[in-house]
Design a protein around this motif. Structure first.
Motif, PDB file in Angstrom:
ATOM      1  N   LEU A  71       9.865  -2.869   0.121  1.00  0.00           N
ATOM      2  CA  LEU A  71       8.486  -3.223  -0.354  1.00  0.00           C
ATOM      3  C   LEU A  71       7.477  -2.985   0.701  1.00  0.00           C
ATOM      4  O   LEU A  71       7.566  -3.528   1.796  1.00  0.00           O
ATOM      5  CB  LEU A  71       8.450  -4.497  -1.035  1.00  0.00           C
ATOM      6  CG  LEU A  71       9.211  -5.067  -2.030  1.00  0.00           C
ATOM      7  CD1 LEU A  71       9.465  -6.450  -2.253  1.00  0.00           C
ATOM      8  CD2 LEU A  71       8.965  -4.128  -3.361  1.00  0.00           C
ATOM      9  N   GLN A  72       6.612  -2.027   0.513  1.00  0.00           N
ATOM     10  CA  GLN A  72       5.342  -1.796   1.394  1.00  0.00           C
ATOM     11  C   GLN A  72       4.053  -2.134   0.922  1.00  0.00           C
ATOM     12  O   GLN A  72       3.580  -1.732  -0.122  1.00  0.00           O
ATOM     13  CB  GLN A  72       5.663  -0.212   1.762  1.00  0.00           C
ATOM     14  CG  GLN A  72       6.820   0.238   2.151  1.00  0.00           C
ATOM     15  CD  GLN A  72       6.929   1.604   2.616  1.00  0.00           C
ATOM     16  OE1 GLN A  72       6.130   2.271   3.434  1.00  0.00           O
ATOM     17  NE2 GLN A  72       7.958   2.435   1.927  1.00  0.00           N
ATOM     18  N   ASP A  73       3.507  -2.958   1.703  1.00  0.00           N
ATOM     19  CA  ASP A  73       2.224  -3.602   1.532  1.00  0.00           C
ATOM     20  C   ASP A  73       2.101  -4.841   0.517  1.00  0.00           C
ATOM     21  O   ASP A  73       2.975  -4.852  -0.198  1.00  0.00           O
ATOM     22  CB  ASP A  73       1.143  -2.414   1.269  1.00  0.00           C
ATOM     23  CG  ASP A  73       0.919  -1.506   2.408  1.00  0.00           C
ATOM     24  OD1 ASP A  73       1.241  -1.945   3.684  1.00  0.00           O
ATOM     25  OD2 ASP A  73       0.606  -0.591   2.240  1.00  0.00           O
ATOM     26  N   GLY A  74       1.034  -5.500   0.403  1.00  0.00           N
ATOM     27  CA  GLY A  74       0.833  -6.432  -0.220  1.00  0.00           C
ATOM     28  C   GLY A  74       0.800  -6.190  -1.896  1.00  0.00           C
ATOM     29  O   GLY A  74       1.543  -6.948  -2.425  1.00  0.00           O
ATOM     30  N   PRO A  75       0.115  -5.124  -2.322  1.00  0.00           N
ATOM     31  CA  PRO A  75       0.057  -5.039  -3.712  1.00  0.00           C
ATOM     32  C   PRO A  75       1.663  -4.805  -4.305  1.00  0.00           C
ATOM     33  O   PRO A  75       1.618  -5.627  -5.350  1.00  0.00           O
ATOM     34  CB  PRO A  75      -0.585  -3.541  -3.915  1.00  0.00           C
ATOM     35  CG  PRO A  75      -1.559  -3.753  -2.784  1.00  0.00           C
ATOM     36  CD  PRO A  75      -0.794  -4.289  -1.542  1.00  0.00           C
ATOM     37  N   ALA A  76       2.318  -3.993  -3.967  1.00  0.00           N
ATOM     38  CA  ALA A  76       3.736  -3.910  -4.114  1.00  0.00           C
ATOM     39  C   ALA A  76       4.585  -5.360  -4.199  1.00  0.00           C
ATOM     40  O   ALA A  76       5.426  -5.442  -4.990  1.00  0.00           O
ATOM     41  CB  ALA A  76       4.471  -2.861  -3.667  1.00  0.00           C
ATOM     42  N   ALA A 210     -10.805  -0.352   7.607  1.00  0.00           N
ATOM     43  CA  ALA A 210     -10.562  -1.425   8.549  1.00  0.00           C
ATOM     44  C   ALA A 210      -9.928  -2.539   7.910  1.00  0.00           C
ATOM     45  O   ALA A 210      -9.607  -3.454   8.245  1.00  0.00           O
ATOM     46  CB  ALA A 210     -11.826  -1.740   9.359  1.00  0.00           C
ATOM     47  N   ASN A 211     -10.385  -2.784   6.522  1.00  0.00           N
ATOM     48  CA  ASN A 211      -9.879  -3.832   5.785  1.00  0.00           C
ATOM     49  C   ASN A 211      -8.422  -3.853   4.961  1.00  0.00           C
ATOM     50  O   ASN A 211      -7.924  -4.694   4.573  1.00  0.00           O
ATOM     51  CB  ASN A 211     -10.942  -4.161   4.408  1.00  0.00           C
ATOM     52  CG  ASN A 211     -12.307  -4.455   5.039  1.00  0.00           C
ATOM     53  OD1 ASN A 211     -12.445  -5.236   6.143  1.00  0.00           O
ATOM     54  ND2 ASN A 211     -13.355  -4.147   4.454  1.00  0.00           N
ATOM     55  N   ALA A 212      -7.843  -2.662   5.255  1.00  0.00           N
ATOM     56  CA  ALA A 212      -6.509  -2.553   4.837  1.00  0.00           C
ATOM     57  C   ALA A 212      -5.536  -3.186   5.653  1.00  0.00           C
ATOM     58  O   ALA A 212      -5.572  -3.372   6.915  1.00  0.00           O
ATOM     59  CB  ALA A 212      -6.162  -1.151   4.671  1.00  0.00           C
ATOM     60  N   TRP A 213      -4.345  -3.601   5.021  1.00  0.00           N
ATOM     61  CA  TRP A 213      -3.258  -4.504   5.987  1.00  0.00           C
ATOM     62  C   TRP A 213      -2.135  -3.624   5.615  1.00  0.00           C
ATOM     63  O   TRP A 213      -1.677  -3.196   4.476  1.00  0.00           O
ATOM     64  CB  TRP A 213      -3.148  -5.907   5.524  1.00  0.00           C
ATOM     65  CG  TRP A 213      -4.305  -6.787   6.264  1.00  0.00           C
ATOM     66  CD1 TRP A 213      -5.509  -6.718   5.941  1.00  0.00           C
ATOM     67  CD2 TRP A 213      -4.006  -7.764   6.949  1.00  0.00           C
ATOM     68  NE1 TRP A 213      -6.252  -7.742   6.660  1.00  0.00           N
ATOM     69  CE2 TRP A 213      -5.265  -8.493   7.140  1.00  0.00           C
ATOM     70  CE3 TRP A 213      -2.746  -8.560   7.344  1.00  0.00           C
ATOM     71  CZ2 TRP A 213      -5.168  -9.541   8.167  1.00  0.00           C
ATOM     72  CZ3 TRP A 213      -2.714  -9.524   8.474  1.00  0.00           C
ATOM     73  CH2 TRP A 213      -3.858 -10.148   8.578  1.00  0.00           C
ATOM     74  N   ARG A 214      -1.163  -3.250   6.900  1.00  0.00           N
ATOM     75  CA  ARG A 214      -0.207  -2.745   6.689  1.00  0.00           C
ATOM     76  C   ARG A 214       0.993  -3.668   6.936  1.00  0.00           C
ATOM     77  O   ARG A 214       1.251  -3.927   7.892  1.00  0.00           O
ATOM     78  CB  ARG A 214      -0.004  -1.271   7.629  1.00  0.00           C
ATOM     79  CG  ARG A 214       1.282  -0.503   7.995  1.00  0.00           C
ATOM     80  CD  ARG A 214       1.628  -0.065   6.474  1.00  0.00           C
ATOM     81  NE  ARG A 214       3.158   0.473   6.687  1.00  0.00           N
ATOM     82  CZ  ARG A 214       4.127  -0.084   6.175  1.00  0.00           C
ATOM     83  NH1 ARG A 214       4.390  -1.081   5.349  1.00  0.00           N
ATOM     84  NH2 ARG A 214       5.250   0.402   6.510  1.00  0.00           N
ATOM     85  N   ASP A 215       2.004  -3.628   5.977  1.00  0.00           N
ATOM     86  CA  ASP A 215       2.788  -4.807   6.218  1.00  0.00           C
ATOM     87  C   ASP A 215       4.277  -4.191   5.286  1.00  0.00           C
ATOM     88  O   ASP A 215       3.997  -3.348   4.674  1.00  0.00           O
ATOM     89  CB  ASP A 215       2.705  -6.121   5.700  1.00  0.00           C
ATOM     90  CG  ASP A 215       3.179  -7.207   6.396  1.00  0.00           C
ATOM     91  OD1 ASP A 215       4.242  -7.108   6.959  1.00  0.00           O
ATOM     92  OD2 ASP A 215       2.564  -8.330   6.783  1.00  0.00           O
ATOM     93  N   THR A 216       5.212  -4.970   5.842  1.00  0.00           N
ATOM     94  CA  THR A 216       6.754  -4.507   4.934  1.00  0.00           C
ATOM     95  C   THR A 216       7.200  -5.624   4.784  1.00  0.00           C
ATOM     96  O   THR A 216       7.588  -6.840   5.475  1.00  0.00           O
ATOM     97  CB  THR A 216       7.524  -3.525   6.159  1.00  0.00           C
ATOM     98  OG1 THR A 216       6.882  -2.629   6.450  1.00  0.00           O
ATOM     99  CG2 THR A 216       8.839  -3.438   5.430  1.00  0.00           C
ATOM    100  N   ASP A 217       8.095  -5.608   3.592  1.00  0.00           N
ATOM    101  CA  ASP A 217       8.827  -6.951   2.987  1.00  0.00           C
ATOM    102  C   ASP A 217      10.145  -6.390   2.371  1.00  0.00           C
ATOM    103  O   ASP A 217      10.187  -4.989   2.115  1.00  0.00           O
ATOM    104  CB  ASP A 217       8.114  -7.731   2.145  1.00  0.00           C
ATOM    105  CG  ASP A 217       7.450  -8.991   2.673  1.00  0.00           C
ATOM    106  OD1 ASP A 217       7.648 -10.059   2.162  1.00  0.00           O
ATOM    107  OD2 ASP A 217       6.645  -8.794   3.573  1.00  0.00           O
TER     108      ASP A 217
END
Length: 439
Positions: A71-76, A210-217
């Motif tokens: 899962l990549q990023d908050g929305p997903a 700049a407001n975007a966040w890149r994360d992985t779950d």
């Protein structure tokens, strides 16, 4: 930090061992599994050595029969988590560093309350420092609805349960366990800052800004969820939470896929960080590639040396790190280490257009990890952390594809240009390094 090489040498002769939904796997089948992994990824030494070390230091086995979803990023991630919560039948165990009283926090709170009212027991652990800005009333509403809420190491010494006030020990884990059969883990907290996502595409110009966040779950279904459940229940007991409502926290394991997974939890109570030791040894055993993506990079000397040594062996070592951060001290302390790494042949890239918050690693196209642990002193010495290790070429290929997209959205750091950076930048780095142990 532990002497990784000394520990590895003591345990390098152990044979790989696996567990399935039906229990321990025979030595013959275990050897066949490793042989199959090698055939799919090349005859690489990391499997023998790394599996031996992991099972020597960690009581969580390599478990067969799981299904791992990247899962990549908050929305997903949030969509998948809320869907799993809505489908819960028996219980929900949630552990998070941050849960904010904002739109996303309220969405999760209402989803948890709805399930509690339906007879599904909800148990929540939140970190006192991480959620310091969340008003008490937010948790009172959950408690009044029947949710069992536990504050990890309260900031207020009068609220301490026991004789020790452990302000520096924080619960940095992010776990959501549904019915003992599904677990979510990674870097994402419960906060609206993650709702923008980073729009992962192949062009750096595609990022949202700049407001975007890149994360992985990860979402993991299968027998290994029992090991993550065990970690949650251990934390609840250690924090002296009230007796949990009787529910089926340990359902009979059922194989649902083909992924091989190990749960790795670390706490300051351990003689050394299991997450740290596992990662450093994987880097030390690498033969082809080491690809690391991390949000807060303040490495200790052993990790730096492991990366440089790997590059010296001809391993393709790449780091994707933030181009800006929500912690200026961490950002500059990490940049202070660029010089030796670049001189040692390590390739460094800074992610543009999004605040990088992911914590992932891929080694030799077969060994991957995703979790909550940063590459800093705090994660390895002061925090409770949790990671999943996944063995297999198919999942590593998914991870590598995401890494390639992030690299395309990053700026490469050139060693010669970096050496000529302004004196003011170097001064910030020097000052930040004075605090690196506490960052």
């Amino acid at each position: 930090m532990p002497d990784t090489q000394a520990i590895l040498a003591r345990h390098s002769e152990q044979a790989a061992q696996f567990e399935s939904a039906k229990g321990p796997v025979s030595e013959r089948r275990s050897a066949a599994i490793v042989a199959a992994l090698k055939r799919s990824a090349g005859d690489i030494d990391i499997l023998d050595k790394q599996i031996a070390l992991e099972q020597a230091i960690n009581d969580s086995p390599l478990v067969l029969g799981n299904k791992v979803t990247l899962l990549q990023d908050g929305p997903a991630t949030y969509a998948a988590m809320l869907d799993a919560i809505a489908g819960a039948q028996d219980h929900i165990n949630m552990e998070t560093y941050i849960i904010e009283d904002d739109a996303m926090g309220q969405t999760f709170a209402q989803a948890l309350i709805n399930k509690q009212r339906q007879g599904v027991q909800v148990n929540l652990i939140y970190d006192s420092v991480g959620s310091l800005g969340t008003p008490k009333a937010f948790f009172d509403v959950l408690t009044e609805a029947g949710v069992a809420v536990l504050e990890f190491n309260p900031v207020n010494p009068l609220a301490t349960r026991g004789n020790t006030w452990l302000l520096n020990n924080r619960d940095h884990r992010k776990l959501l366990i549904v019915d003992g059969r599904t677990v979510f883990l990674g870097g994402i907290n419960i906060s609206s800052v993650y709702t923008s996502g980073s729009v992962l595409r192949r062009s750096p110009k595609a990022s949202q800004g700049a407001n975007a966040w890149r994360d992985t779950d990860l979402r993991i279904d299968g027998p290994v969820v029992a090991d993550f459940q065990k970690l949650f229940l251990q934390t609840w007991d250690k924090q002296k939470g009230k007796a949990l409502m009787a529910k089926n926290y340990t359902p009979a394991p059922v194989a649902v896929g083909k992924d091989i997974v190990r749960a790795i939890g670390s706490t300051p109570d351990d003689p050394y960080s299991l997450v740290y030791l596992t990662l450093v040894s994987a880097i030390s055993n690498a033969e082809k590639q080491v690809y690391l993506t991390n949000a807060y990079f303040v490495p200790d000397p052993q990790l730096i040396q492991a990366l440089i040594d790997a590059a010296a062996r001809g391993v393709d070592v790449r780091l994707i790190l933030p181009s800006y951060s929500d912690s200026a001290l961490v950002f500059h302390a990490g940049r202070a280490q660029y010089g030796p790494l670049l001189e040692g042949g390590v390739k460094i890239y800074e992610r543009q257009g999004a605040l990088l918050h992911a914590k992932t690693a891929i080694v030799d196209g077969v060994w991957s990890t995703v979790g909550s642990s940063n590459l800093d002193w705090r994660s390895f010495m002061d925090n409770d952390e949790v990671n999943a290790v996944v063995l297999g070429r198919d999942f590593a290929a998914q991870m590598a594809a995401a890494f390639a997209i992030d690299q395309a959205a990053s700026q490469a750091i050139d060693a010669q240009t970096w050496a000529k950076r302004p004196l003011g930048v170097k001064l910030k780095e020097w000052l930040a390094r004075l605090w690196e142990r506490w960052l």
